[in-house]
Design a protein around this motif. Sequence first.
Motif, short mmCIF file in Angstrom:
data_model
loop_
_atom_site.label_atom_id
_atom_site.label_comp_id
_atom_site.label_asym_id
_atom_site.label_seq_id
_atom_site.Cartn_x
_atom_site.Cartn_y
_atom_site.Cartn_z
N ASP A 107 -8.83 0.45 0.61
CA ASP A 107 -9.95 -0.80 0.79
C ASP A 107 -10.54 -1.30 -0.30
O ASP A 107 -10.96 -2.45 -0.40
N ARG A 112 -4.33 -6.74 9.90
CA ARG A 112 -4.35 -6.71 8.44
C ARG A 112 -2.80 -6.27 7.86
O ARG A 112 -2.11 -5.68 8.71
N SER A 113 -2.43 -7.04 6.78
CA SER A 113 -1.05 -6.81 6.39
C SER A 113 -0.65 -5.60 5.55
O SER A 113 -1.85 -4.91 5.17
N ASN A 115 0.92 -1.26 0.00
CA ASN A 115 -0.19 -0.17 0.05
C ASN A 115 0.88 1.31 -0.02
O ASN A 115 0.96 2.07 1.06
N TRP A 152 -5.54 1.30 12.06
CA TRP A 152 -5.30 0.16 10.92
C TRP A 152 -5.40 -1.13 11.85
O TRP A 152 -4.94 -1.40 12.97
N PRO A 153 -6.29 -1.93 11.22
CA PRO A 153 -6.40 -3.34 12.06
C PRO A 153 -5.24 -4.29 12.35
O PRO A 153 -4.50 -4.48 11.40
#
Length: 599
Positions: A562, A436-437, A402, A432-433
């Motif tokens: 997303d 999540r990568s 990202n 940011w979760p």
Amino acid sequence: MASKSGEDQLLLAIHRLGESGRTGSHYRAVEQAFAKLVGGERSEDLRMPGQRQPDILISRADLPPTVIELKVFGQGFFKNNIGNRASELLATAVEMRRLFRGEILLTAVLILKLTPATSPIHESTWPRLADRLLRADDGVGYDSVLFGFADSQLSWRYFAPRGGRQEMKESPRTTSEAIAMIRQEAVSPDTSRPTARRPIRRFLLVSDEWRSGRGGISTINRHLAIALAAAGHEATVLVPRVTEEDARVASAANVSIVAPPRIPGLSEKETLLLRPIFGEKGWEPDVIIGHGRALGPYAAAQQRQFFPGARRVHLVHTDAESLEAAKEEHGGTSTMTITESRRNLEIDLARSADLVAGIGPLLTETIRDDLLGPGAPATVMEFMPGLRDLFDASTTRAPVKNRVLFIGRADDFHSKGIDLAAEALLKIMDEWPRGRSHPPVLVIRGVPDDAADDVKRKLDSIFDGRVSYTLRPYTDSETVLTHDLAQAKVLIMPSRHEGFGLAAFEAISAGVPVLISAESGVAQFLSESHLDTSPRSVISTRDSPTRLAVDRWADAIQAVLDDFDSARSEVTSLRTSVGRLVSWNSVTERLVATLQGLP
């Protein structure tokens, strides 16, 4: 008719002057006396704008004004400086025609103070000098020349073109007759004098580089030259230095690239003030193109010193007031003085050009407003660049990481909105979760070597180690920039002011998702063209009463990350719509057509 008292006042004022003619209030008295005789006004009384103003202006309803350039010399001084005086007068003629957009009749009035102690000037001097000063086929020079001789009384000799030849009319016997000849020329100008200009075929584009190592000006210049050549024109780019690679790439596009001679002690940019060395003997441009405050002065110098018969186009790339305001931080120092200086320089360059072109709608509107006021109106057109054929991101696989890409002058940290982008990414990272990568990484392309430490310090202060970032230097390699775009999930342009926004336009060309500052020329173009079909692509950098700009930018970046596939599909559709409206071919056709329609 000139009254005797008016003539006596002029003669008295002339004899009060020094040998060289220019002595402050005494010279103003000469101008005032002559203006009164011819029924004109001094430019100081008219308060006209511009760098170089006419000495005297005679206005007439429904007719072009007559501009008089008035000089008074001592006989000895003039005799020893005839060549220099002629060159100065011709340079002034060029300035006056550009100031009034060619819509004038121009008269040179040269008065000599005769002195018994100085040997007389040979009679053949006057027709020779008149021949040099009168308007030639290239449009340079005067429509008439009046020589005056001040002894105990005034006598005159008058020259004007007739039937393609420079002829002396019957010498005026009195000052009244001399004044009548000037005024009659204004009413009944000689229609036999040549007015047609050369066809527009040859373009000289002035730049400080061929490739884009220093920003968007070079990119615009290069692609304009290529488009002109593709349209069948002769396009030559003047740069301080030509590399073998530059020459190879330019030649492949049928563009000539030339450099001036190298002079010890002159910087590379200063050599742009020298006459270029062209490959074809006798090659001269019909049009000279300069860019903004940075390169416009060199284009103006080329025109004035070497190619006075050429038209000059001034391209406007920035709005000094809005740009400097965007650089100012709340509670910081004012940039008022430097802003005014830069704005005035842009206006002076625009006023003296034959055609002004603003890059995109925002800059076009700005320069049109800045040129409002007394004097002949400037011709201004909107110059909308075409999309480039970089690569099609939709044909490549989506990047995994990202990367959030910024391309621009990173040392303009505040005006480019890098702090805003950093705060937005910090907000994203904080939410940011955990599982999540590939958390977002900010990639900044365009960091000057001497500003890298300062940019790093500012980012570290904002991120506090919570967001990753990469600083990359300027590059003039299109391959490197293409790779940057291909590897990015989104390009952001969060500028607090951007006159146009070429980086965002490049991203659209490549089909890379892009987030654009609403305070930019690109955003205005999209809005006016009804192409802002994806509202999240255009985001304001200003806080509103109900929402912070940082929150809006954070949400917009997050939305792309997303749902990258939708964002890529939207920008691909946008690219198609923009491509239907603008192209390098169409803007080149408009530029040439506008030039051909100038008086």
